[in-house]
Motif scaffolding. Structure first.
Motif, short mmCIF file in Angstrom:
data_model
loop_
_atom_site.label_atom_id
_atom_site.label_comp_id
_atom_site.label_asym_id
_atom_site.label_seq_id
_atom_site.Cartn_x
_atom_site.Cartn_y
_atom_site.Cartn_z
N TRP A 73 -58.71 17.54 -54.74
CA TRP A 73 -58.09 16.81 -55.76
C TRP A 73 -58.87 16.66 -57.16
CZ3 TRP A 73 -58.66 15.53 -50.61
CH2 TRP A 73 -57.31 15.47 -49.69
N ARG A 92 -56.89 16.64 -60.31
CA ARG A 92 -56.16 15.33 -60.67
C ARG A 92 -57.08 14.09 -60.86
NH1 ARG A 92 -51.66 12.59 -60.62
NH2 ARG A 92 -51.74 10.44 -59.24
N SER A 142 -50.10 9.19 -66.06
CA SER A 142 -50.72 8.93 -64.81
C SER A 142 -50.63 7.87 -64.00
CB SER A 142 -52.42 8.98 -65.43
OG SER A 142 -52.57 7.77 -65.93
#
Lengths: 507, 507
Positions: A359, A362, B240
């Motif tokens: 991840w 992100r 986000s």
């Protein structure tokens, strides 16, 4: 809010050692016997510094050879120990031991809790604490400030500012200072982690790292498995992100119960992540054995969920060789590694970092969108500190001092607390997780202790499910160990009285 | 990624002023005429410093009275202006003006967009930029680093560290340094905001403040109204957090169209918050008139939704008296005020703050759970800077220098860009929002400019709905204004060529 003043703690100051050794022994043995008695009678306490060689020679009018021999006798008897460049210190006596803490009941898995108001519970406690600003702090989460390298950090900061005058004006690099990230990547090899500078994102302390990890792998409403007892800051973070916390029992000696997690993964298919403090769990102070670490990583990889490792205490473990992080067993990016230097180097520097496993991109996006890059100054100071031996030297000294503090506290605890108290000594660090007799409520104990002028953390904040209502977390306090002894004596009297009242009521 | 090298910008250096004034005029008028011509012919450029009085007297062999009179003539003609303690500077010529930017079409309200990948669009642009590290930066968001008070901040930091050696080791206060918060509260009166130190939470820059505000008042999936065009960092933050952005048209001269928002509030009952940059909107550079500010606050209060004010540029506005923030009109806690010192004082110090209106306690909880307290050092430095006159002095100088830069850039823009270019000069600060001829794509322009060695920000990143594909944002660049002129000349040639190609294709 009215500030309450409290009785100050006033320990007895130890006097001079008694001088009554048999005269037919060699002088160094007579002197050793004199100090042995002083230690046994508590005139010299665990953690106290012994006189320097020079002071010893002057006080007793003996040669260096005699002084050295006397200390060797005491050292062989494990009564004192040498610290490089600091001299000799008194060790704790062996007798100081309580029964080990109970192992958890693996059958009792509570439901996953979403919003249970853990933050308001904690806020109530914090506002209580603020009413007693003078209270002696056994409830904190960092070591005493004089155990951190204030002078060296100050000097490093002054040098950094002189060498790079634009540190405060020019914006820093996006993921954090590249030189620092390179150094951290090299150092991570110690923990068994093989990453490069680009695999690291600097964060505002470890807590921002854990928040970013949670945000990267969950949506509000998802379930996250946590250790029980669990660091209350994590419970707050979960609550603030709208996540459900599923509490998996943890053993006071080996941490998270892997079989209980395995079971939970089958019964709760909505678990999206597991958060674990593998080295010196907060509050348990235990270290997860390597075999458990390997099984845990494999379990999460097989389940396809993220394993978030919060690892800020690893370097505080008393261990001959460095402990490995969970990330060391990771082969497919399952583990998100979060850590910081707040606990090991400087609580005032909010420098943490994250490697996000699969991840990572992100997490980079979330960090940028949430708070951009970290300030440069503390990163540059840290880089300088890590590049020399200064950090390792500091860590060795810190571990030694904390061990003495823990031995002394354990002795005081054993001497003062009532029957029914249980406690497993931690593998390092600063936390003592103490199980009081079942009849003593930690919330009532917290209140009473505060009125006595002492802060502790009640077990109620380490679970959403009210599992630890007769536990307290104590932390190694000020380096004034006499004050700490006195505080623990008062707490012991308090617990004894509360337990006695409870059994009188029951009778 | 391969780094591309680019043609360096090489401006012509101006020579000495010509010396051909009529001989029958008083000497001071002759000299003034000589400098007037130098300015009109571009030999002396807007933003350049005039010779000091002493240099002028020496160069022309005249008295102080003559020198002073010459400069007074030029000052009356608005050709030069005095800056306290810095001397005289050349001003921009009046002729430099492009048609004002078009007003938005209020009828076209796009649907609220949730995930449209604005972050990947921006990432693609950033990775493009990284391939041209040498490019001249007209795309940044902060003023040139030599306009920030590096020396003074460095000295303040050195003093702070010497005076308080534990700044790096001891943990800071939870909401931020209390002394700093007290000073900020007093200063906030200038913006019409009446709050106390406890109403302020320090944050990691303004962006953390805006994130906390959004988290406090929304759930993922909710809709947030934003200005269009909108600072791309806000679009990233919304994406986000899983929020939908509803773009409300904004006027290049007065900002958010209040009537369009009013309409949107009726058609989109799921709007939970409005985010506005009231003073020097990014990228428009406009200031919302007081009457609009009052209506906006009232509108949000009536609708019962949060008005999140992002106000980091207020002190960069050229204005005789301080501008007020939206918060000044707030009577019921509707406005969440977010700001920072990153743009006005030091991009390297990540110091922002938030006052959360009626959501203040929740924001305090979220900040604690997310990243704890800020580091102390930069807060202490800032407190010292704010307490003396140093900050006000710096701001005055910064505003003056930025105004000269803007005048010079506006002149270069008008001189070089093709017909069909539109532009409304900003009310202060560093951003130029330039509307290119409709046939010029800002994405193609961005690529071509980068190959010419110049960074600009394409309009594509200021909207989720592709509204500004023929706009670019330029920012006041390095203080080397000759280089900036040359860069703008090159950009103008580029735009002219692209527009010409487009009309050839159309013919």
């Amino acid at each position: 809010m009215q500030a309450h003043t409290v009785k100050p703690l006033e320990p007895l100051k130890p006097g001079k050692p008694p001088n009554d050794a048999p005269a037919d022994e060699p002088l160094y043995r007579q002197l050793a016997a004199q100090y042995r008695r002083a230690i046994r009678h508590g005139v010299l306490r665990p953690g106290e510094r012994m006189p320097s060689m020079r002071a010893f020679m002057q006080r007793h009018g003996v040669s260096l050879a005699t002084a050295t021999e006397s200390y060797r006798v005491l050292e062989r008897e494990a009564l004192i120990e040498a610290h490089p460049r600091s001299g000799y210190f008194v060790r704790a006596l062996k007798s100081a031991a309580l029964p080990a803490a109970s192992e958890p009941d693996l059958a009792s898995l509570p439901g996953a809790a979403q919003f249970v108001g853990i933050h308001s519970t904690i806020s109530a406690i914090v506002s209580q604490l603020q009413r007693y600003p003078e209270a002696f702090n056994l409830g904190g989460a960092t070591a005493s400030s004089d155990l951190y390298p204030t002078d060296a950090l100050q000097k490093a900061a002054l040098r950094a500012l002189r060498r790079r005058p634009t540190l405060l004006t020019a914006a820093g690099a996006e993921q954090g200072d590249p030189a620092l990230r390179g150094i951290i990547a090299r150092r991570a090899l110690d923990a068994g982690i093989q990453i490069g500078a680009d695999d690291i994102i600097m964060t505002h302390g470890g807590i921002e790292a854990v928040n970013l990890a949670l945000r990267a792998v969950t949506q509000p409403g998802d379930t996250v498995a946590v250790e029980s007892p669990c660091f209350f800051g994590l419970l707050q973070a979960l609550e603030s992100l709208g996540l459900r916390a599923l509490e998996i029992p943890a053993s006071p000696s080996t941490g998270l119960a892997i079989e209980a997690l395995d079971f939970a993964l089958h019964t709760h298919p909505d678990i999206k992540a597991v958060v674990v403090v593998p080295n010196l769990q907060n509050p348990l102070g235990c270290v997860m054995p390597d075999s458990h670490k390997a099984r845990l990583v494999e379990l999460c990889a097989r389940a396809g969920i993220a394993l978030i490792e919060d690892d800020p205490y690893r370097e505080l473990v008393d261990s001959a060789k460095p402990l490995r992080s969970l990330k060391a067993w990771d082969t497919d990016g399952t583990v998100i590694h979060c850590t910081s230097f707040n606990k090991t180097l400087a609580p005032g520097m909010r420098v943490g970092w994250i490697h996000g496993g699969r991840w990572h991109p992100r997490i980079g996006m979330l960090k940028f969108a949430q708070s951009r890059h970290n300030e440069q100054l503390s990163q540059v100071v840290l880089a300088e500190f890590l590049e020399t031996n200064a950090y390792e030297r500091h860590l060795r000294r810190l571990r030694e001092r904390l061990r003495l503090q823990r031995e002394r506290m354990a002795a005081a605890l054993a001497a003062s607390f009532p029957e029914g108290t249980r406690f497993t000594p931690p593998a390092g660090g600063i936390f003592f997780w103490v199980e009081l007799p079942r009849t003593v409520s930690s919330a009532a104990f917290f209140d009473a202790a505060l009125k006595e002028g002492i802060r502790v953390m009640p077990g109620t904040v380490f679970s959403n499910a009210g599992r630890f209502d007769h536990f307290i977390r104590l932390s190694c306090p000020s380096t004034d160990l006499d004050l700490a002894d006195e505080a623990l004596r008062r707490l012991g009297r308090l617990a004894t009285a509360m337990a006695a009242r409870a059994s009188a009521r029951a009778a």
